[in-house]
Scaffold this motif. Structure first.
Motif, PDB file in Angstrom:
ATOM      1  N   GLY A 175       9.212  14.878 -23.400  1.00 54.97           N
ATOM      2  CA  GLY A 175       8.902  15.052 -22.271  1.00 54.97           C
ATOM      3  C   GLY A 175       8.030  14.030 -21.648  1.00 54.97           C
ATOM      4  O   GLY A 175       7.345  13.270 -22.498  1.00 54.97           O
ATOM      5  N   GLU A 194       5.766  16.970 -16.352  1.00 56.27           N
ATOM      6  CA  GLU A 194       6.448  16.486 -15.359  1.00 56.27           C
ATOM      7  C   GLU A 194       7.955  16.506 -15.558  1.00 56.27           C
ATOM      8  O   GLU A 194       8.747  16.524 -14.627  1.00 56.27           O
ATOM      9  N   THR A 195       8.287  16.157 -16.554  1.00 56.19           N
ATOM     10  CA  THR A 195       9.797  16.442 -17.120  1.00 56.19           C
ATOM     11  C   THR A 195      10.013  16.712 -18.694  1.00 56.19           C
ATOM     12  O   THR A 195       9.004  16.582 -19.531  1.00 56.19           O
ATOM     13  N   GLY A 212      17.636  18.551 -19.883  1.00 56.17           N
ATOM     14  CA  GLY A 212      16.542  17.853 -19.345  1.00 56.17           C
ATOM     15  C   GLY A 212      16.353  18.338 -18.053  1.00 56.17           C
ATOM     16  O   GLY A 212      17.315  18.355 -17.160  1.00 56.17           O
ATOM     17  N   THR A 213      14.996  18.429 -17.443  1.00 57.01           N
ATOM     18  CA  THR A 213      14.715  18.930 -16.286  1.00 57.01           C
ATOM     19  C   THR A 213      13.496  18.288 -15.483  1.00 57.01           C
ATOM     20  O   THR A 213      12.521  18.077 -16.185  1.00 57.01           O
ATOM     21  N   ALA A 214      13.437  17.664 -14.360  1.00 60.40           N
ATOM     22  CA  ALA A 214      12.523  17.299 -13.882  1.00 60.40           C
ATOM     23  C   ALA A 214      11.559  18.405 -13.171  1.00 60.40           C
ATOM     24  O   ALA A 214      12.064  18.773 -12.107  1.00 60.40           O
ATOM     25  N   PHE A 219      12.985  11.713 -12.647  1.00 56.30           N
ATOM     26  CA  PHE A 219      12.895  10.610 -13.464  1.00 56.30           C
ATOM     27  C   PHE A 219      13.967   9.597 -13.559  1.00 56.30           C
ATOM     28  O   PHE A 219      15.150  10.044 -13.258  1.00 56.30           O
TER      29      PHE A 219
END
Length: 262
Positions: A175, A194-195, A212-214, A219
């Motif tokens: 992350g 943040e990510t 994966g998630t912002a 990003f």
């Protein structure tokens, strides 16, 4: 990974690309056909594999086996007690999601034809949570799965020369925290990232799944590439630890898997 004595910028002194201390206690459960108690720092997950000769009705007669998984958290695995989902009478969406992720990850490295008409169920129970429970579960479940496969082979349910395991599989979180890409997030990092991303990869370095998630700002590709590189470095180290726990030696994962299947 970097030296475990390194004093880095994180709260626990780790470098950005450093795993928490990882231990795998193989054969923790005397009753299960395969088991492993795995620790990623303070996160501890008990993974047990149950072997059954036979398959679900929808697979009967097709000459293929089945591998599936269930995930749960003990009520006091977190700072505050949670009600058991069985008491609530409903399995939560997060539990379903993680159970399916673990099952998919393990099936990615199983040849169901070589497994034969046998079923292996992996139960992953979180004893203590400090971030990364799903990644620890996948990593520990592979060790339990490997032992369950050998249990079935020794009893004639799987062919002596059948290679049911085509590779190993491990998972790790990565992350971006305060603008810095980090490997293996503990809870205080995960909750402020943040990510946030989970990477599942085989011993050969092939991706099985990337989640994966912002959580804050989006990003870019450069950051994504750095996170993927961090993740693959982490899963490579976890692969080494899995092989050590299973008593496998050698430089090539193919050689190790051949010995598991011999």
């Amino acid at each position: 990974m970097t030296d475990s004595t390194a004093s880095g910028p994180r709260a626990d002194g780790r470098a950005a690309n450093q795993l928490r201390p990882v231990t795998i206690e193989r054969g923790w459960s005397e009753q299960a056909e395969g088991s492993a108690l795995i620790s990623f720092g303070r996160t501890k997950v008990l993974c047990t594999a149950s072997f059954t000769n036979g398959v679900p009705r929808w697979l009967t007669g097709k000459g293929r086996g089945w591998v599936t998984a269930e995930y749960s958290m003990l009520p006091r695995s977190t700072n505050d007690r949670m009600d058991r989902e069985a008491v609530k009478g409903k399995v939560g969406g997060r539990t379903h999601e993680i159970s399916r992720l673990i099952g998919r990850s393990l099936r990615a490295v199983i040849d169901t034809k070589a497994l034969g008409e046998n079923t292996i169920v992996l139960d992953c129970d979180v004893l203590q949570a400090d971030g990364g429970t799903r990644t620890a579960a996948i990593t520990g479940a592979y060790v339990a799965l490997a032992d369950a496969v050998e249990w079935g082979r020794e009893r004639g349910f799987i062919g002596k020369k059948a290679v049911a395991l085509t590779d190993s599989v491990a998972a790790i979180s990565v992350g971006i925290v305060k603008g810095e890409p980090l490997l293996d997030l503990m809870y205080t990092e995960d909750s402020t990232a943040e990510t946030d991303m989970n990477i599942v990869a085989t011993g050969r370095g092939l991706f099985v799944e990337v989640q994966g998630t912002a959580e804050g700002a989006p990003f870019d590709k450069r950051e994504l590439d750095r996170l993927l590189d961090l993740g693959l470095g982490g899963t490579a180290e976890l692969t080494r630890l899995q092989r050590a726990a299973l008593g496998l030696e050698g430089d090539a994962i193919a050689e190790a898997l051949g010995r598991v299947g011999s």
